[in-house]
Design an enzyme around this catalytic site. Structure first.
Site, PDB file in Angstrom:
ATOM      1  N   ASP A  79      -9.196   0.437   1.958  1.00 44.34           N
ATOM      2  CA  ASP A  79      -9.409   0.678   0.487  1.00 44.34           C
ATOM      3  C   ASP A  79     -10.558  -0.015  -0.092  1.00 44.34           C
ATOM      4  O   ASP A  79     -11.090   0.697  -1.010  1.00 44.34           O
ATOM      5  CB  ASP A  79      -7.697   0.133  -0.458  1.00 44.34           C
ATOM      6  CG  ASP A  79      -6.843   0.984  -0.147  1.00 44.34           C
ATOM      7  OD1 ASP A  79      -6.546   1.562   0.552  1.00 44.34           O
ATOM      8  OD2 ASP A  79      -5.673   0.026  -0.482  1.00 44.34           O
TER       9      ASP A  79
ATOM     10  N   ASP B 187       0.727  -1.214  -0.001  1.00 48.34           N
ATOM     11  CA  ASP B 187      -0.149  -0.272   0.098  1.00 48.34           C
ATOM     12  C   ASP B 187       0.860   1.628   0.443  1.00 48.34           C
ATOM     13  O   ASP B 187       1.581   1.643   0.597  1.00 48.34           O
ATOM     14  CB  ASP B 187      -0.871   0.072   1.463  1.00 48.34           C
ATOM     15  CG  ASP B 187      -1.716   0.778   0.945  1.00 48.34           C
ATOM     16  OD1 ASP B 187      -3.005   1.397   0.567  1.00 48.34           O
ATOM     17  OD2 ASP B 187      -1.729   2.069   2.174  1.00 48.34           O
TER      18      ASP B 187
ATOM     19  N   THR C  65      -2.811   5.866  -4.437  1.00 45.44           N
ATOM     20  CA  THR C  65      -1.236   6.203  -3.380  1.00 45.44           C
ATOM     21  C   THR C  65      -0.601   6.251  -4.409  1.00 45.44           C
ATOM     22  O   THR C  65       0.294   7.128  -4.900  1.00 45.44           O
ATOM     23  CB  THR C  65      -1.291   6.428  -2.506  1.00 45.44           C
ATOM     24  OG1 THR C  65      -1.111   4.395  -2.043  1.00 45.44           O
ATOM     25  CG2 THR C  65      -2.592   6.598  -1.158  1.00 45.44           C
ATOM     26  N   THR C  66      -0.353   5.272  -5.298  1.00 44.61           N
ATOM     27  CA  THR C  66       1.086   4.630  -5.589  1.00 44.61           C
ATOM     28  C   THR C  66       1.225   5.208  -6.758  1.00 44.61           C
ATOM     29  O   THR C  66       2.558   6.041  -7.814  1.00 44.61           O
ATOM     30  CB  THR C  66       1.101   3.254  -5.822  1.00 44.61           C
ATOM     31  OG1 THR C  66       0.799   2.293  -4.417  1.00 44.61           O
ATOM     32  CG2 THR C  66       2.765   2.283  -6.349  1.00 44.61           C
TER      33      THR C  66
HETATM   34  N1  LIG Z   1      -5.742  -7.385 -13.786  1.00 52.50           N
HETATM   35  C1  LIG Z   1      -4.937  -5.597 -13.967  1.00 52.50           C
HETATM   36  N2  LIG Z   1      -4.311  -6.113 -14.828  1.00 52.50           N
HETATM   37  C2  LIG Z   1      -3.550  -4.927 -14.725  1.00 52.50           C
HETATM   38  N3  LIG Z   1      -3.746  -3.732 -14.443  1.00 52.50           N
HETATM   39  C3  LIG Z   1      -4.732  -3.841 -13.173  1.00 52.50           C
HETATM   40  C4  LIG Z   1      -5.180  -5.394 -13.293  1.00 52.50           C
HETATM   41  N4  LIG Z   1      -5.712  -4.998 -11.520  1.00 52.50           N
HETATM   42  C5  LIG Z   1      -5.382  -3.812 -11.509  1.00 52.50           C
HETATM   43  N5  LIG Z   1      -4.561  -3.242 -12.084  1.00 52.50           N
HETATM   44  C6  LIG Z   1      -4.290  -2.035 -11.912  1.00 52.50           C
HETATM   45  O1  LIG Z   1      -3.329  -1.553 -10.913  1.00 52.50           O
HETATM   46  C7  LIG Z   1      -3.231  -0.097 -10.303  1.00 52.50           C
HETATM   47  C8  LIG Z   1      -3.198   0.215  -9.262  1.00 52.50           C
HETATM   48  O2  LIG Z   1      -2.426  -0.689  -7.947  1.00 52.50           O
HETATM   49  P1  LIG Z   1      -2.234  -0.367  -6.926  1.00 52.50           P
HETATM   50  O3  LIG Z   1      -1.226  -1.063  -6.380  1.00 52.50           O
HETATM   51  O4  LIG Z   1      -3.464  -0.602  -6.414  1.00 52.50           O
HETATM   52  O5  LIG Z   1      -1.413   1.001  -6.467  1.00 52.50           O
HETATM   53  P2  LIG Z   1      -2.333   2.404  -6.563  1.00 52.50           P
HETATM   54  O6  LIG Z   1      -2.037   2.443  -5.177  1.00 52.50           O
HETATM   55  O7  LIG Z   1      -2.413   3.278  -7.705  1.00 52.50           O
HETATM   56  O8  LIG Z   1      -3.592   2.068  -6.075  1.00 52.50           O
HETATM   57  C9  LIG Z   1      -4.218   0.618 -11.686  1.00 52.50           C
HETATM   58  O9  LIG Z   1      -3.134   1.554 -12.470  1.00 52.50           O
HETATM   59  C10 LIG Z   1      -5.165  -0.392 -11.881  1.00 52.50           C
HETATM   60  O10 LIG Z   1      -5.814  -0.231 -13.215  1.00 52.50           O
HETATM   61 MG   LIG Z   2      -5.273   0.267  -5.177  1.00 52.88          MG
END
Ligand SMILES: Nc1ncnc2c1ncn2[C@@H]1O[C@H](COP(=O)(O)OP(=O)(O)O)[C@@H](O)[C@H]1O
Ligand SMILES: [Mg+2]
Length: 521
Positions: A364, A35, A68-69
Site C-alpha cells: 500500500d 486491509d 479500499t475501505t
Molecule cells: N491520524 C489520523 N487521524 C484521522 N484520520 C486518519 C489519521 N490517519 C489516517 N486517517 C484516515 O484514515 C483513513 C484511511 O483508513 P484505512 O483504514 O487505511 O482505510 P482505506 O482502506 O480506505 O485506506 C483515511 O480517511 C485517512 O485520512
Molecule cells: Mg489505507
C-alpha cells in the site's frame, strides 16, 4: 441490502483506530488484517450484488493501491441514501443522474482544493506513506517503513517528459521470518531466495559477469523410452564418457564467454556443478521466471536459451554477487547492478502472519508513493476532503431543480460517512464532531478534520496527515460507479444454461415466454 451489509462489515476497520479482522478459511488458516481489499477477497460472498462491492475494492486497489475501505463505505452509504429517496418515490434513474452530476462536481472540487508538491522531495511522499500505514498492524514502525517505500519508488521512477512514471512491480519484495519488522531492509539490487548450488563454488564474486539462462544445464531426457544394448564394459565406459563430455562442453561454452556467475531458471546437473566449481564459477539454480526477468532488466544481461549462441555481449553485470545467511536460510544478493533501478525490500518479522500483513502494508505504501510521484498532488486526511466536498455539493444542489437536487444532497450526506466512521471507530461522539467539522469548514478551514489520536477536530495539514489526490478521486469514481450500477438493477434473475425454455407439462408456456420461477429472488 446485500451490498449494504458488505459495506457495514468493513466499516469498523476504517482509520488508525479501526479494528482488525481475523479471517478463518475452511482449512482453519488464519489471516489478520485491516486491509479492505484483503477482507473482501477472503470473505465467502455468495450474493451477486454483494460481489459487486468486492469489485469496488478490487478496482480501487488496482488503480491506486489504497482507499479500499473508504470506497466500499461510500458505495454502501450511497445505496443507503438512495433507498431513502426511493421510499420518497424518487425514481432510481433520477437518483442515478443526480449521483453522476454530483460525482463530476466532487472530482472538480477535489482538484481545486488539492495541494501541488514536488514529486522528488522526500517529505510529502513520506507523509503520504505514513498515513497509509497508520491504520495497519505495523503502524508502530511506519516512519521507518515509509522511508524505505519512498527510497524504493524514487529509485525505480523514470522521467518521461516533465512527468515521472514508476512501477510498483519493479520493487522486488522478499520475506524471511526472524528478527523484527525494524530489521526490514532495502537492498540496492536483487535478492534471490536461493543458495549457491555447490559447496565448492565461490560464495562471493566481485565484478560479476552474469550468464542468465532459462534452459537446464542437464542432458535432456528423451520423451520416449529408449533402450541401448551394451555388449561390453568398453562400450559402457564410452557411453558414460560421452555423457560427461557433453556436460563438460556446456561448462566450457559458459567459460568461454567470460562469465563468472551463472543464474539459471532450470536445473543444473551435479556433474555440471562440479565442473563449474572447479573453474571457480558460481551458480544458482531454479530461480523464479519473474526473478530472471528482473535480473535481466537490472544487470543488462540477455536471457539465453541456447548455450551455443551465447557470447560475452549477452552477459549482465553486477558489482557483487554474494550468498549471505538470513535467519535460518541462505539467500543470494546481487548488488550494484548495471542499472541502478533495481531494488529489493527484504521484510523481516517474528512470525509469518506479521510478515504477511507487513507485506500488504508496504505494498500500500509503495502504491501511494507511486501515486504522488506520478500525479504530484495531495490532500489532507481525517475526513477533511470528504467534508469539504460534501459542503460544496450542498451549495451546488441549490442550483438544481427538484428531485435531482435531492439526489445531489444525498450524495453530499453519504460523503459525511467517512468522518463519522473515523470518529465512531475512535470511540468519540459523531454528533459533536460532525457539527464542529461543518461549522469550521463553513468558516473556510478546508483541512479541518478529525485527528483520531488526539480526538480533536483540527487542521489535518498541520499534523501532516496527507493522502494522494489520486486515491481520493478514485474513491469517488469507484464508489459512485458501483452504487449506480446496483441502483439500475431492479431484479436478480438466475440465468439458466439452456437456450430454449423447457416446455411446461401440458403445453402453453407462461405469457411472454418468461422463465418459471423468475420472480422468486
Ligand atoms: N491520524 C489520523 N487521524 C484521522 N484520520 C486518519 C489519521 N490517519 C489516517 N486517517 C484516515 O484514515 C483513513 C484511511 O483508513 P484505512 O483504514 O487505511 O482505510 P482505506 O482502506 O480506505 O485506506 C483515511 O480517511 C485517512 O485520512
Ligand atoms: Mg489505507
Amino acid at each position: 441490502m446485500a451490498a449494504k451489509v458488505v459495506a457495514e462489515s468493513v466499516k469498523s476497520s476504517l482509520g488508525p483506530k479501526g479494528m482488525d479482522k481475523m479471517l478463518v478459511d475452511s482449512f482453519g488458516d488464519v489471516t489478520i488484517t485491516s486491509d479492505g481489499r484483503t477482507i473482501l477477497d477472503e470473505m465467502d460472498i455468495q450474493h451477486p450484488a454483494a460481489k459487486m462491492m468486492v469489485e469496488v475494492a478490487k478496482t480501487q486497489d488496482n488503480e491506486t493501491g489504497d482507499g479500499t475501505t473508504t470506497a466500499v463505505i461510500i458505495s454502501g452509504e450511497l445505496l443507503n441514501k438512495a433507498e431513502e429517496l426511493i421510499e420518497k418515490s424518487v425514481h432510481p434513474t433520477i437518483i442515478i443522474d443526480g449521483y453522476r452530476k454530483a460525482q463530476e462536481k466532487a472530482l472538480e472540487t477535489l482538484e481545486k482544493i488539492a495541494i501541488s508538491i514536488d514529486p522528488t522531495s522526500q517529505d510529502y511522499p513520506k507523509r503520504v506513506a505514513m498515513t497509509s500505514m497508520a491504520s495497519k498492524l505495523v503502524a508502530e514502525h511506519r516512519e521507518y517503513l515509509a522511508d524505505l517505500a519512498v527510497k524504493s519508488i524514487l529509485a525505480v521512477a523514470e522521467k518521461e517528459g516533465d512527468k515521472y512514471k514508476a512501477d510498483v512491480d519493479d520493487v522486488k519484495v522478499e520475506k524471511k521470518t526472524g528478527e523484527s519488522i525494524r530489521d526490514t531492509q532495502l537492498v540496492q539490487g536483487i535478492i534471490l531466495d536461493k543458495d549457491v548450488s555447490h559447496s565448492g563454488m565461490p560464495k562471493r564474486v566481485e565484478k560479476a559477469k552474469i550468464a542468465l539462462l532459462d534452459s537446464p544445464l542437464e542432458i535432456e531426457k528423451t520423451e520416449f523410452d529408449a533402450k541401448i544394448n551394451i555388449e561390453s564394459p568398453e562400450q559402457m565406459e564410452a557411453f558414460l564418457k560421452q555423457e560427461e563430455d557433453m556436460l563438460r562442453q556446456m561448462v566450457e561454452k559458459i567459460e568461454k564467454t567470460g562469465a563468472n556467475v551463472v543464474l539459471c531458471e532450470k536445473g543444473v546437473d551435479d556433474m555440471v556443478q562440479h565442473f563449474l566449481a572447479r573453474k571457480g564459477i558460481m551458480a544458482v539454480r531454479r530461480i523464479k521466471k519473474s526473478d530472471i526477468e528482473k535480473l535481466s532488466k537490472a544487470t543488462g544481461g540477455k536471457i539465453v536459451s541456447n548455450l551455443d549462441a551465447m557470447t560475452s555481449a549477452d552477459l549482465g553485470y553486477a558489482n557483487l554477487v554474494e550468498e549471505r545467511k538470513v535467519g535460518e536460510d541462505k539467500m543470494t544478493f546481487v548488488e550494484g547492478c548495471k542499472h541502478p533501478r533495481a531494488v529489493t525490500i527484504l521484510i523481516r518479522g517474528a512470525t509469518e502472519r506479521i510478515i504477511a500483513e507487513a507485506e500488504r502494508s508496504i505494498h500500500d505504501a509503495l502504491c501511494v508513493v507511486r501515486d504522488v510521484v506520478e500525479e504530484p498532488k495531495i490532500v489532507a486526511g481525517g475526513g477533511a476532503p470528504e467534508l469539504e466536498v460534501s459542503r460544496s455539493l450542498k451549495k451546488y444542489a441549490e442550483t438544481l431543480p427538484g428531485r435531482e437536487q435531492l439526489a445531489v444532497k444525498s450524495f453530499a450526506d453519504a460523503l459525511e460517512a467517512i468522518p463519522i466512521t473515523l470518529t465512531e471507530n475512535a470511540g468519540l461522539d459523531p454528533i459533536d464532531v460532525l457539527s464542529e467539522l461543518r461549522s469550521r469548514h463553513e468558516k473556510g478551514e478546508t483541512w479541518a478534520g478529525i485527528e483520531v489520536n488526539t480526538g480533536k477536530v483540527q487542521d489535518m495539514s498541520k499534523v501532516g496527515v496527507y493522502e494522494p489526490l489520486a486515491v481520493k478521486k478514485q474513491i469517488i469514481k469507484s464508489g459512485t460507479e458501483a452504487a449506480t450500477m446496483i441502483l439500475k438493477i431492479d431484479d436478480v434473475i438466475a440465468a439458466g444454461k439452456m437456450k430454449t425454455p423447457p416446455m411446461p407439462p401440458g403445453g402453453g408456456g407462461p405469457p411472454g415466454g418468461g422463465y418459471p420461477g423468475m420472480g422468486e429472488y
